[in-house]
Design an enzyme around this catalytic site. Sequence first.
Site, PDB file in Angstrom:
ATOM      1  N   LYS A 135       0.822  -1.217   0.000  1.00 28.19           N
ATOM      2  CA  LYS A 135       0.000   0.000   0.000  1.00 28.19           C
ATOM      3  C   LYS A 135       0.855   1.266   0.000  1.00 28.19           C
ATOM      4  O   LYS A 135       0.657   2.166  -0.813  1.00 28.19           O
ATOM      5  CB  LYS A 135      -0.931   0.024   1.230  1.00 28.19           C
ATOM      6  CG  LYS A 135      -1.855  -1.172   1.340  1.00 28.19           C
ATOM      7  CD  LYS A 135      -2.743  -1.099   2.570  1.00 28.19           C
ATOM      8  CE  LYS A 135      -2.016  -1.190   3.909  1.00 28.19           C
ATOM      9  NZ  LYS A 135      -1.346  -2.485   4.166  1.00 28.19           N
TER      10      LYS A 135
ATOM     11  N   ARG B 118      -9.988  -0.133   8.346  1.00 29.66           N
ATOM     12  CA  ARG B 118      -9.568  -1.510   8.601  1.00 29.66           C
ATOM     13  C   ARG B 118     -10.639  -2.303   9.324  1.00 29.66           C
ATOM     14  O   ARG B 118     -10.417  -3.486   9.625  1.00 29.66           O
ATOM     15  CB  ARG B 118      -8.300  -1.499   9.474  1.00 29.66           C
ATOM     16  CG  ARG B 118      -6.992  -1.486   8.691  1.00 29.66           C
ATOM     17  CD  ARG B 118      -5.860  -1.283   9.693  1.00 29.66           C
ATOM     18  NE  ARG B 118      -4.677  -2.017   9.358  1.00 29.66           N
ATOM     19  CZ  ARG B 118      -3.572  -1.458   8.830  1.00 29.66           C
ATOM     20  NH1 ARG B 118      -3.534  -0.187   8.512  1.00 29.66           N
ATOM     21  NH2 ARG B 118      -2.513  -2.181   8.594  1.00 29.66           N
TER      22      ARG B 118
ATOM     23  N   ARG C  86      11.350  -5.275   5.006  1.00 26.88           N
ATOM     24  CA  ARG C  86      11.045  -3.857   4.738  1.00 26.88           C
ATOM     25  C   ARG C  86      12.033  -2.948   5.469  1.00 26.88           C
ATOM     26  O   ARG C  86      12.384  -3.175   6.625  1.00 26.88           O
ATOM     27  CB  ARG C  86       9.623  -3.540   5.208  1.00 26.88           C
ATOM     28  CG  ARG C  86       9.313  -2.046   5.217  1.00 26.88           C
ATOM     29  CD  ARG C  86       7.839  -1.733   5.260  1.00 26.88           C
ATOM     30  NE  ARG C  86       7.073  -2.470   6.236  1.00 26.88           N
ATOM     31  CZ  ARG C  86       5.735  -2.554   6.214  1.00 26.88           C
ATOM     32  NH1 ARG C  86       5.030  -1.933   5.289  1.00 26.88           N
ATOM     33  NH2 ARG C  86       5.115  -3.259   7.146  1.00 26.88           N
TER      34      ARG C  86
ATOM     35  N   ARG D 180      11.150  -1.136  10.998  1.00 22.71           N
ATOM     36  CA  ARG D 180      10.066  -0.901  11.953  1.00 22.71           C
ATOM     37  C   ARG D 180      10.091  -1.973  13.038  1.00 22.71           C
ATOM     38  O   ARG D 180      10.285  -3.149  12.753  1.00 22.71           O
ATOM     39  CB  ARG D 180       8.712  -0.937  11.229  1.00 22.71           C
ATOM     40  CG  ARG D 180       8.346   0.388  10.606  1.00 22.71           C
ATOM     41  CD  ARG D 180       7.160   0.302   9.677  1.00 22.71           C
ATOM     42  NE  ARG D 180       6.024  -0.443  10.220  1.00 22.71           N
ATOM     43  CZ  ARG D 180       4.870  -0.607   9.568  1.00 22.71           C
ATOM     44  NH1 ARG D 180       4.716  -0.092   8.364  1.00 22.71           N
ATOM     45  NH2 ARG D 180       3.884  -1.287  10.117  1.00 22.71           N
TER      46      ARG D 180
ATOM     47  N   ARG E  57      -0.832  -9.336  13.232  1.00 24.92           N
ATOM     48  CA  ARG E  57      -1.342  -8.374  12.251  1.00 24.92           C
ATOM     49  C   ARG E  57      -2.132  -9.084  11.156  1.00 24.92           C
ATOM     50  O   ARG E  57      -3.156  -8.581  10.702  1.00 24.92           O
ATOM     51  CB  ARG E  57      -0.167  -7.574  11.658  1.00 24.92           C
ATOM     52  CG  ARG E  57       0.437  -6.624  12.701  1.00 24.92           C
ATOM     53  CD  ARG E  57       1.857  -6.218  12.375  1.00 24.92           C
ATOM     54  NE  ARG E  57       1.941  -5.412  11.183  1.00 24.92           N
ATOM     55  CZ  ARG E  57       3.087  -5.144  10.546  1.00 24.92           C
ATOM     56  NH1 ARG E  57       4.221  -5.659  11.011  1.00 24.92           N
ATOM     57  NH2 ARG E  57       3.102  -4.383   9.489  1.00 24.92           N
TER      58      ARG E  57
END
Length: 217
Positions: free
Chosen positions: A13, A88, A127, A160, A171
């Site tokens: 996203k 969400r 990431r 992160r 998640r």
Amino acid sequence: MQIILMGAPGAGKGTQAAFLVERYKIPQISTGDMFRAAVKNGTALGLEAKTYMASGKLVPDTVTIGIVRERLAEGDCKAGFILDGFPRTVEQADALNKILDEQGKKISCVLNISVPSEYLIERAVGRRVCKSCGATYHVKFNPPKVANTCDNCGSDLYQRTDDTASTMQNRLAAYESSTRPLIDYYKKMGVYSEIDGRQTIAKVTEDLINVLTSVKD
Ligand code: ADP
Ligand code: ADP
Ligand code: ZN
């Protein structure tokens, strides 16, 4: 244009939002980025969001809806926006419909970047994010030219704290139970499109733009 970018954690996203911001000159509104900024600045919002984020749970709806309502009232959203990571939950989606109704606007398009869960842990764990400008990289799939250094601004990259395999389990579970139902929700509203997020970053961008050029606004 009022665009919603949907997708599981790690689907792409944020990566795609950056291209759409450039092309359509409308702001990206990422609730995750807003919460991370609040945590970094030690605000009351940050203190509230922190424990949920660290464990990979959703921040409560009332808090999340409140910050989005305020953000959408700002002047730069007049010509449209790209929502990244909101809504969400069904409660958030209902609240968004109400906010847009009040503003005399409607959702132009919901773009779901669909990626099977077996891809997502590797994407999240690899990431890396720029400390200064927020640009997103991946150690394997989208590495910077110089290791650990942002191509755009030369700053260091960081990982992160919630991008671990164990937090990702929570998640992904939150996505399945709370967010996946939004697919049917937006299908019923007639604004839903799905893009194959397993493809390369460039091909996903191309598919998104193809859908958006066919959207009447
Ligand atoms: P990702 O990019 O991996 O999907 P985000 O940066 O969007 O992750 O979100 C990070 C965390 O912030 C989430 O795990 C959750 O705790 C919180 N968060 C972000 N957006 C929302 C939302 N719309 N509702 C509830 N919690 C949210
Ligand atoms: P989200 O905002 O949905 O959590 P990101 O855009 O941050 O997802 O992407 C998650 C990770 O996957 C990043 O490291 C990013 O570079 C990488 N990535 C994004 N899109 C793709 C893709 N199409 N193929 C491979 N890796 C991707
Ligand atoms: Zn940077």
